[in-house]
Write an enzyme that holds these catalytic residues in place. Structure first.
Site: not given
Length: 688
Positions: A370, A489
């Site tokens: 990714g 996050d």
């Protein structure tokens, strides 16, 4: 007369043989004793990776990762004075017994290993439900500590697990029905010498054979465990002496044997010899001279001819190829790394770039998992150990606090929890930093929630367990490790699923840590729009409660199957929190549950997590619960407080715009994912 004499002689021989067999099998009238000086030809009960090598070693694990192995004496022994099959609750008193065995642990790395060996007494040899890795093939998540296990064990553990309250990564422990030790201490022994003796440390993964004695005195209800090098006689003072009546644990008849498991590192576990005795004094002596040798680690000894020939041949090759090698090195500095003196203290956590290059096949695009806001992530397999890893390549300016950042990366790498993706280490090149994580085979959670890559729909039970898993991981970060760790996050794309669909919180690239009781300092806002707490726009200060806000949004995303910010059928941008809150006001909260579940969910659990998601994402920081309280709500140990409509009436999108997030919200992209990591570059904030 002669025929009668021969007949009587045959009967005596046969009778003697039968007595020997009975005594060895442990069925000699309720007692039992045996000795194995090596295991060649031994009739053991084996499963998993356990096997007997041609050399006569009992090999419990063969270096294959995430597997377990068991070995048991083939027949059960009688431990109780009673005649029933039950344990202490049935009136059976466990007799004294004694065991001795010689073991060795071989690890691919000199300073780390993947778990250890357990000697155990158990009513069964079926451990198919037990897990490998930190559970040592003995128990699993739900059975650990269950009194119904009826297991007594002595663990030789080489990896520290906070969830089992391990004291260090090189210890011996006495366990009852699970892996939280009744008593444990660092590996070593008490030597006797003219100066009165003293404690001598031993390293369980030293690649040397060691001997263990386990003695239970039924009269004093005392368990003694003694450890020593193979060449040292049994020390007078035991390493551990624990008071415990095993009549409440061991059943009348039980099996004795060993269990071991591997985790993320290449390790092999061996037993060289073993003896045991019930109610018959010390275990029989093991004939050390007959024990097989541990497999050789390292290069074999060379002959005299090779010692003379090889230097001459090497010199000739160097002279012939020297110029060519120099030219090749200058043309292609493929493996050049950036190393500074201050990095010496982080040595074990630094990976050679060459290993990472080979692991990812030169960072080929086919290994790309990714692309995120801070770099690309690649799947790799480390050479030699065959450990699967995920490597994140992050750009950095070497002049901007990289020493402090690497120090925090190493500190985060020491975190160990079953619901955190472990950060294994780092590597540095000019202008580039590589973070190395353990690889999660089932990828990121957002692909299952939002139907990417044709992933199957998660059931409600799986979703509820994922919420509890991440809550447990956050509680560990905020309150249970040495320092307070703020993840900063938390989102679905940073939640990864292992091969058993257990959820783990990953991507600590933005995390920061500080001492308990200190005030966290921050100079910039970092995170993903939709998960950012409103106060961050004013203070730029991340706290555990800003993580709680993101967790609240995460709960709603998992339950509703919608992104934190999405567009409705009219193209209007909608905050998920506002949408759920609106349904709550209309008393139609259940209508927000993901339609892909087709109504197959627990209404009570769904309402609980939806209300908890709203409470955690409350705009006012003091109204949010901490993660310990969140875990109590999820376990239903504490009732969730009633939400007040007036206090919860807010429009999150407008609130974020008022707090300075407007430009980011308007440019929030849809998630574009590939493989395990799913973010878009512009989904991450970094505002100085």
């Amino acid at each position: 007369m002669k025929l009668i004499s021969i007949y009587l002689l045959v009967l005596c021989v046969v009778g003697a043989n039968e007595l020997l067999v009975v005594a060895a099998s442990g069925n000699d009238g309720g007692g039992g004793r045996f000795v194995y000086s090596g295991f060649a030809g031994a009739n053991l009960t084996l499963d998993g990776t356990a096997t007997v090598t041609p050399a006569g070693l009992l090999e419990l694990t063969n270096g294959t990762l995430q597997l377990k192995g068991h070995a048991f004496h083939p027949t059960p022994l009688r431990f109780g004075f009673g005649s029933g099959g039950g344990g202490g609750g049935d009136g059976v008193v466990v007799r004294s017994f004694s065991a001795s065995f010689v073991f060795g642990i071989l690890s691919a790395y000199p300073d780390m290993s993947a778990h250890g060996i357990v000697f155990l007494v158990s009513p069964t040899t079926d451990f198919s439900a037990a897990l490998a890795s930190q559970y040592l093939g003995l128990v699993n998540v739900t059975s650990n500590g269950d009194a119904r296990n009826r297991i007594f064990a002595v663990e030789l553990d080489t990896l520290q697990q906070d969830e089992f309250r391990d004291i260090n990564d090189n210890h011996v422990g006495v366990d009852i029905n699970g892996l939280v030790s009744l008593q444990s201490t660092s590996a070593g022994y008490y030597a006797a010498d003219i100066n009165g003796g003293g404690f001598r440390n031993l390293t369980l993964i030293s690649h040397e054979a060691m001997r263990v004695w386990v003695d239970y005195d039924a009269g004093d209800a005392r368990i003694d465990v003694t450890l020593a090098p193979l060449a040292v006689a049994k020390p007078v003072r035991p390493l551990i002496s624990a008071a415990y009546n095993l009549s409440s644990v061991i059943t009348d008849t039980a099996y004795v044997g060993f269990s071991s498991a591997t985790g993320s590192f290449n390790s092999r576990h061996y037993v060289l010899g073993w003896s045991f005795a019930v109610d018959g004094g010390p275990a029989p002596a093991i004939d050390v001279a007959k024990l097989p040798k541990l497999p050789r680690e390292g290069p074999k000894a060379r002959s005299k001819f090779l010692e003379i020939f090889l230097p001459i041949a090497s010199a000739a090759v160097v002279l012939a190829m020297g110029i060519l090698v120099i030219l090749l090195v200058r043309r292609r500095k493929r493996y050049t790394e950036l190393r500074e003196d201050w990095e010496v203290e982080f040595g074990p956590h630094r990976f050679p770039y060459k290993d990472l290059h080979h692991a990812t096949q030169g960072f080929e695009s086919k290994c790309l998992l990714g692309v995120g806001g801070f770099g690309r992530v690649y799947k790799g397999v480390l050479p030699n150990s065959n450990v699967e890893i995920a490597v994140k390549r992050v750009s950095h300016d070497s002049s901007q606090g990289v020493k402090e950042f690497v120090a925090e990366v190493v500190s985060l790498g020491r975190l160990q929890h079953c619901n955190l993706v472990r950060l294994l280490g780092y590597c540095r090149r000019k202008g580039e930093l590589m973070l190395v994580y353990e690889y999660m085979s089932n990828g990121s959670l957002d692909k299952y929630l939002h139907g990417q890559d044709n992933k199957p729909t998660l059931s409600w039970a799986q979703r509820f367990q994922i919420i509890k898993d991440i809550a447990s991981g956050l509680l560990y970060l905020h309150e249970e490790c040495d320092k307070v760790v703020i993840h900063r996050d938390i989102k679905a794309s940073n939640v990864l699923l292992d091969n058993e669909m257990n959820a783990r919180l990953g991507d600590f690239g933005l995390a920061r840590l500080y001492d308990h009781g200190e005030d966290p300092q921050s100079t910039h806002v970092v995170g993903t729009i939709g998960y950012l707490a409103p106060e961050l726009g004013r203070t730029s200060k991340a706290t555990p409660l800003t993580d709680v806000f993101a967790f609240g949004t995460f709960i709603l995303e998992v339950t509703c199957g919608r992104r934190p910010i999405y567009h409705d059928s009219h193209g209007t941008q909608v905050m998920l929190v506002d949408w759920v809150l609106d349904h709550w006001h209309k008393q139609s909260l259940v209508d927000t549950v993901d339609l892909k579940l087709h109504g197959e969910f627990d209404v009570g659990e769904a309402c609980l997590v939806l209300k908890l998601g709203l409470l955690c994402s409350h705009p006012f920081i003091n109204a949010r619960p901490d993660m310990r309280r969140v875990m109590q709500y999820l376990k239903r140990e504490v009732a969730l407080p009633e939400l007040m409509p007036t206090s919860m009436s807010f429009h999150m999108l407008a609130l974020m715009q008022n707090d300075g997030f407007d430009s980011y919200v308007q440019s929030y992209p849809s998630s574009n994912s590939k493989g395990n990591i799913s973010t878009a570059t512009s989904s991450l904030l970094e505002e100085g």
